[in-house]
Design an enzyme around this catalytic site. Structure first.
Site, PDB file in Angstrom:
ATOM      1  N   LYS A 236       0.808  -1.253   0.024  1.00 52.03           N
ATOM      2  CA  LYS A 236      -0.051   0.123  -0.275  1.00 52.03           C
ATOM      3  C   LYS A 236       0.965   1.296   0.006  1.00 52.03           C
ATOM      4  O   LYS A 236       1.575   1.520   1.042  1.00 52.03           O
ATOM      5  CB  LYS A 236      -0.888  -0.041   1.233  1.00 52.03           C
ATOM      6  CG  LYS A 236      -1.970   0.875   1.082  1.00 52.03           C
ATOM      7  CD  LYS A 236      -2.543   1.653   2.459  1.00 52.03           C
ATOM      8  CE  LYS A 236      -1.679   2.661   3.176  1.00 52.03           C
ATOM      9  NZ  LYS A 236      -1.814   3.729   2.329  1.00 52.03           N
TER      10      LYS A 236
ATOM     11  N   GLU B 193      10.296   0.681   9.939  1.00 50.36           N
ATOM     12  CA  GLU B 193      11.235   1.703   9.832  1.00 50.36           C
ATOM     13  C   GLU B 193      10.377   2.899  10.113  1.00 50.36           C
ATOM     14  O   GLU B 193       9.847   3.496   9.339  1.00 50.36           O
ATOM     15  CB  GLU B 193      11.945   1.618   8.353  1.00 50.36           C
ATOM     16  CG  GLU B 193      13.408   2.106   8.314  1.00 50.36           C
ATOM     17  CD  GLU B 193      13.172   3.446   7.689  1.00 50.36           C
ATOM     18  OE1 GLU B 193      13.183   4.321   8.641  1.00 50.36           O
ATOM     19  OE2 GLU B 193      13.124   3.719   6.596  1.00 50.36           O
TER      20      GLU B 193
ATOM     21  N   CYS C 117      13.904  10.315   6.976  1.00 49.13           N
ATOM     22  CA  CYS C 117      14.033   9.771   8.339  1.00 49.13           C
ATOM     23  C   CYS C 117      15.191   9.916   8.963  1.00 49.13           C
ATOM     24  O   CYS C 117      15.339   9.876  10.304  1.00 49.13           O
ATOM     25  CB  CYS C 117      13.463   8.157   8.331  1.00 49.13           C
ATOM     26  SG  CYS C 117      14.379   7.328   7.311  1.00 49.13           S
TER      27      CYS C 117
ATOM     28  N   GLU D  13      10.438  14.835  15.821  1.00 51.14           N
ATOM     29  CA  GLU D  13      10.981  14.894  14.491  1.00 51.14           C
ATOM     30  C   GLU D  13      10.083  15.895  13.552  1.00 51.14           C
ATOM     31  O   GLU D  13       8.728  16.033  13.743  1.00 51.14           O
ATOM     32  CB  GLU D  13      10.483  13.591  13.853  1.00 51.14           C
ATOM     33  CG  GLU D  13      10.866  13.029  12.359  1.00 51.14           C
ATOM     34  CD  GLU D  13      10.473  11.977  12.219  1.00 51.14           C
ATOM     35  OE1 GLU D  13       9.542  11.394  12.136  1.00 51.14           O
ATOM     36  OE2 GLU D  13      11.672  11.381  11.410  1.00 51.14           O
TER      37      GLU D  13
END
Ligand code: NAI
Ligand code: BAL
Length: 502
Positions: A190, A265, A299, A402
């Site tokens: 997906k 991840e 990331c 983040e």
């Protein structure tokens, strides 16, 4: 209609673009007819809309993957899987400009400096996993006594579900798909809601390469419906995910329903630590690239930068000069412009989210903010100039969360002990970078930092043959390299007794 015609005049390409779910090597409408709109982040204008998978569609895709696994793929030799992947690599190489342009249109990443790089990496990794299919060590034998030995096989899981994000749409798909197919699994993947069209387009190359129906299925859809249905599906044997830590936690819960294996991840808040003895110009370049490349939507972005106090001012002045020279929207506010190195961020949601951090830092925490360019006027695109905050205390929200945008955060430190304490002061553990010319400092940092990757005198410098993944809340498991095959195999032990029935 399962195809629409779209054109990208900047590169002169016209596409017959598939907009259906890709199941059993065919494009089909979703059962409830729902579609998702996708927009160009540099203008905010709609590009097209594509079908969104419902729970029932996920079920159909999983059945297709199961049948393909049981009847075809599990009896296809590793050598043949490798051949198909080599053919796929050729086709991706043939179409790389068209694929990269679609990626730029839909995600906003600069065509010349980013999207084409992504395609080069994808071609390289497709060949890597093509070669790995029959070279990967698939087992061992353990002699137990004169009459007994054990055979250990590394076998595929079967049907694997994959959920990927929007920051590297084709690259994140390829990090997951190629190794997984090489290892012998079938897939239902997906893509993210806002970047599904490039993978739908690339799926055609799997058909052209000769992959049997059902081996790869692509089901665009919403996270809360299609993603949840995939992660909780009882006939999916493993789920692999890249995205936010919050969704990673949800996937882990959903996977618990049938104890699926997982690879996650997730997010990061990766430190870069600059010692006074480092080659400062080198550190500046790697760190600016490490935070501004892909508009900071990485990331592993080094969004926390710790600089030894004796070179702090010099570093910042060099950083500012280099950033001014290198990181620019270009003249046209168009990521197809050769001069554009800093594209828009992906969506209005992310634009507002990043600006909420910037406003918070500047207004609520009264931190000193600098930038080398203005926000563009008269644009509906999501352009954010390169920003950095200086003298940021460790307690700041900007040092904890983040941001996922072109926003660097600078703080100073006195000595090694303080630097390593600051670097490890995070719930994340994806990556880190250290800059020093002292071999002992480097050695201590590699040993002491709690992160899955340590870059020494570089940053965000990925190699597809090297395992990638995080410690702590950055994830579970590894991708790329031979770990990218390990992640998609499980061990089976056969105990062989050749004794005379004693
Ligand atoms: N580690 C990374 O590379 C990425 C990190 N992020 C982080 O996440 C933040 C938010 O971005 P989002 O787009 O909201 O990321 P997200 O984690 O929601 O999206 C990633 C993927 O997960 C899917 N998803 C969402 N909810 C789901 C659910 N309940 N079950 C299964 N799948 C689900 C989405 O449809 C998408 O395909 C970013 O600001 C950034 O901090 C986002 C993208 C990539
Ligand atoms: N650079 C690819 C990994 C990521 O940022 O999601």
């Amino acid at each position: 209609m399962m195809f629409e015609t779209i054109s990208i005049p900047q590169v002169g390409f016209t596409y017959t673009l598939p907009i259906g779910l890709f199941i059993n090597n065919e494009y089909v409408a979703s059962k409830n007819g729902e579609k998702i709109d996708t927009a160009n982040p540099s203008t905010g204008e709609k590009i097209t809309s594509f079908y969104a998978a419902s729970e029932a569609d996920v079920d159909v895709a999983v059945k297709a993957a199961r049948e393909a696994y049981e009847n075809v793929w599990s009896i296809t030799s590793a050598e043949q899987r490798g051949r198909l992947l080599y053919k796929l690599a050729e086709l991706i190489e043939r179409d790389k400009f068209k694929l990269a342009a679609l990626e730029t249109l839909d995600s906003g990443k600069p065509y010349h400096s980013n999207a084409l790089n992504d395609l080069e990496q994808i071609i390289q990794l497709t060949r890597y996993f093509a070669g790995s299919a029959d070279k990967y060590n698939k087992g061992e034998t353990i002699p137990l006594n004169h009459d007994k030995y054990a055979m250990i096989f590394k076998v595929p899981y079967g049907v694997v579900g994959q959920v990927i994000p929007w920051n590297y749409p084709l690259a994140m798909a390829s990090w997951k798909i190629q190794g997984c197919l090489a290892a012998g699994n079938t897939i239902v993947i997906k893509p993210a809601e806002n970047t599904s069209i490039s993978l739908l387009y690339m799926a055609q190359l799997f058909v052209e390469a000769g992959f049997p129906p059902g081996v790869l299925n692509v089901i665009p859809g919403h996270g809360a419906t299609a993603g949840t249905a995939l992660a909780s599906h009882p006939d999916v044997d493993k789920i692999a995910f890249t995205g936010s830590t919050q969704v990673g936690q949800k996937i882990m819960e959903l996977a618990g329903s049938n104890l699926k294996a997982i690879t996650l991840e997730c997010g990061g808040k990766s430190p870069a630590v600059v010692f006074a003895d480092s080659a400062l110009d080198n550190a500046v370049e790697w760190i600016a690239n490490g935070i501004y490349y892909n508009s900071g939507q990485n990331c592993t972005a080094n969004s926390r930068v710790y600089i030894q106090e004796t070179v702090y001012d010099e570093f910042i002045s060099k950083f500012k000069a280099y950033t001014h020279k290198m990181w620019t929207f270009g003249d046209k506010l168009d990521p197809f412009d050769k001069k554009c190195t800093l594209g828009p961020v992906i969506s209005e949601t992310q634009f507002k989210r990043i600006l909420s951090y910037v406003d918070h830092g500047r207004d609520n925490e009264t931190l000193k903010m600098e930038t080398v360019a203005d926000f563009p006027k008269n644009s509906n695109g999501y352009f954010i100039p390169p920003i950095f905050f200086v003298d940021v205390p460790q307690s700041s929200k900007l040092n904890k969360e983040e941001i996922f945008g072109p926003v660097a955060v600078f703080s100073k430190f006195k000595d090694y002990q303080e630097a390593i304490k600051l670097a490890n002061d995070t719930t994340y553990g994806l990556a880190s970078a250290v800059f020093s010319e002292n071999v002992r400092t480097i050695n201590h940092f590699i040993r002491d930092v709690k992160a899955g990757t340590v870059w020494v005198n570089s940053s965000n410098d990925e190699e597809i043959s090297v395992p990638f993944g995080g410690f702590k809340m950055s994830g579970i498991g590894r991708e790329l390299g031979q770990s990218g095959m390990d992640s998609y195999t499980q061990l089976k032990a056969a105990h062989i007794n050749l004794s005379n029935y004693k």
